[in-house]
Design a protein around this motif. Sequence first.
Motif, short mmCIF file in Angstrom:
data_model
loop_
_atom_site.label_atom_id
_atom_site.label_comp_id
_atom_site.label_asym_id
_atom_site.label_seq_id
_atom_site.Cartn_x
_atom_site.Cartn_y
_atom_site.Cartn_z
N TRP A 36 40.35 81.95 64.48
CA TRP A 36 39.86 80.95 63.53
C TRP A 36 39.64 79.59 64.19
O TRP A 36 40.38 79.20 65.08
CB TRP A 36 40.85 80.78 62.40
CG TRP A 36 40.96 81.92 61.44
CD1 TRP A 36 40.13 83.01 61.37
CD2 TRP A 36 41.93 82.10 60.42
NE1 TRP A 36 40.54 83.84 60.36
CE2 TRP A 36 41.64 83.30 59.75
CE3 TRP A 36 43.02 81.35 59.99
CZ2 TRP A 36 42.40 83.78 58.69
CZ3 TRP A 36 43.78 81.82 58.94
CH2 TRP A 36 43.47 83.02 58.30
N SER A 37 38.64 78.90 63.68
CA SER A 37 38.44 77.50 64.05
C SER A 37 39.44 76.65 63.28
O SER A 37 40.06 77.12 62.31
CB SER A 37 37.01 77.06 63.70
OG SER A 37 36.85 77.04 62.28
N ILE A 41 41.13 77.30 59.63
CA ILE A 41 42.58 77.21 59.44
C ILE A 41 42.90 76.33 58.23
O ILE A 41 43.73 76.67 57.39
CB ILE A 41 43.29 76.66 60.71
CG1 ILE A 41 43.16 77.65 61.88
CG2 ILE A 41 44.75 76.33 60.43
CD1 ILE A 41 43.50 77.07 63.24
N LEU A 42 42.22 75.20 58.14
CA LEU A 42 42.47 74.27 57.03
C LEU A 42 42.09 74.88 55.69
O LEU A 42 42.81 74.70 54.69
CB LEU A 42 41.72 72.96 57.26
CG LEU A 42 42.19 72.15 58.47
CD1 LEU A 42 41.24 71.01 58.75
CD2 LEU A 42 43.62 71.65 58.27
N ILE A 43 41.00 75.63 55.64
CA ILE A 43 40.61 76.30 54.40
C ILE A 43 41.66 77.36 54.05
O ILE A 43 42.11 77.45 52.91
CB ILE A 43 39.21 76.94 54.52
CG1 ILE A 43 38.14 75.91 54.89
CG2 ILE A 43 38.85 77.70 53.24
CD1 ILE A 43 37.88 74.83 53.88
N HIS A 44 42.09 78.12 55.06
CA HIS A 44 43.12 79.13 54.83
C HIS A 44 44.42 78.52 54.30
O HIS A 44 45.02 79.04 53.36
CB HIS A 44 43.42 79.91 56.12
CG HIS A 44 44.75 80.57 56.08
ND1 HIS A 44 45.01 81.70 55.32
CD2 HIS A 44 45.94 80.23 56.66
CE1 HIS A 44 46.29 82.03 55.45
NE2 HIS A 44 46.86 81.15 56.25
N VAL A 45 44.85 77.43 54.92
CA VAL A 45 46.10 76.80 54.50
C VAL A 45 46.02 76.43 53.02
O VAL A 45 46.97 76.62 52.26
CB VAL A 45 46.44 75.59 55.39
CG1 VAL A 45 47.55 74.74 54.80
CG2 VAL A 45 46.84 76.06 56.79
N GLN A 143 49.06 76.26 65.62
CA GLN A 143 47.79 76.95 65.88
C GLN A 143 46.68 75.94 66.11
O GLN A 143 45.85 76.11 67.02
CB GLN A 143 47.47 77.87 64.71
CG GLN A 143 46.21 78.69 64.89
CD GLN A 143 45.87 79.50 63.64
OE1 GLN A 143 46.34 79.22 62.54
NE2 GLN A 143 45.04 80.51 63.83
N ILE A 144 46.63 74.88 65.32
CA ILE A 144 45.63 73.83 65.50
C ILE A 144 45.75 73.23 66.90
O ILE A 144 44.75 73.01 67.58
CB ILE A 144 45.75 72.76 64.39
CG1 ILE A 144 45.26 73.33 63.06
CG2 ILE A 144 45.00 71.48 64.77
CD1 ILE A 144 45.57 72.48 61.83
N GLU A 145 46.98 72.98 67.33
CA GLU A 145 47.18 72.42 68.68
C GLU A 145 46.68 73.38 69.75
O GLU A 145 46.09 72.95 70.75
CB GLU A 145 48.65 72.05 68.90
CG GLU A 145 49.11 70.87 68.07
CD GLU A 145 48.23 69.63 68.24
OE1 GLU A 145 47.92 69.26 69.39
OE2 GLU A 145 47.86 69.03 67.21
#
Length: 155
Positions: A36-37, A41-45, A143-145
């Motif tokens: 995931w981009s 990730i932000l949409i998933h969260v 994951q973002i990092e």
Amino acid sequence: MEDIIKEYASGYEMLRDAIEGLTEEELRYKPAPDKWSIHQILIHVTDSEISSTARLKKVLAEDEPALISFDQDAWANNLGYDLLDREQYLLLFNMLRSSMQPILSNLTSEQWERVGVYPDQERYTFKQLLVYRVEHVRGHLAQIERVKKAYRENQ
């Protein structure tokens, strides 16, 4: 539990801090075709938060309610995450977390121990479910990092 409630309340700021200053290219970068981009990730969260907020409330309001999970990959693959408005989703995440604060500040010790049951008969207390919400954001911040690092290494 005060620390958990505090970290739960700061989830939105933590996500915002993690993406501050990133370009759209960085936000849309996928480290591999099956990864995931940051945008996804932000949409998933947020999608996870929608589902989880309902679960938390069910556990507090109903006697041993049935809890249901969702297939995160199916949601990401079939709901057009790339087309969704990241800012709207971040605001929704913030609203969901904020809406829980008055409830969390007034919980009794008995309410922390209320239970919900998943289809496999796994039982989780409200406390366990809330801790998992905090850990979920922590995991996705890590994951973002990793995605940010992969982007820098491939430039």
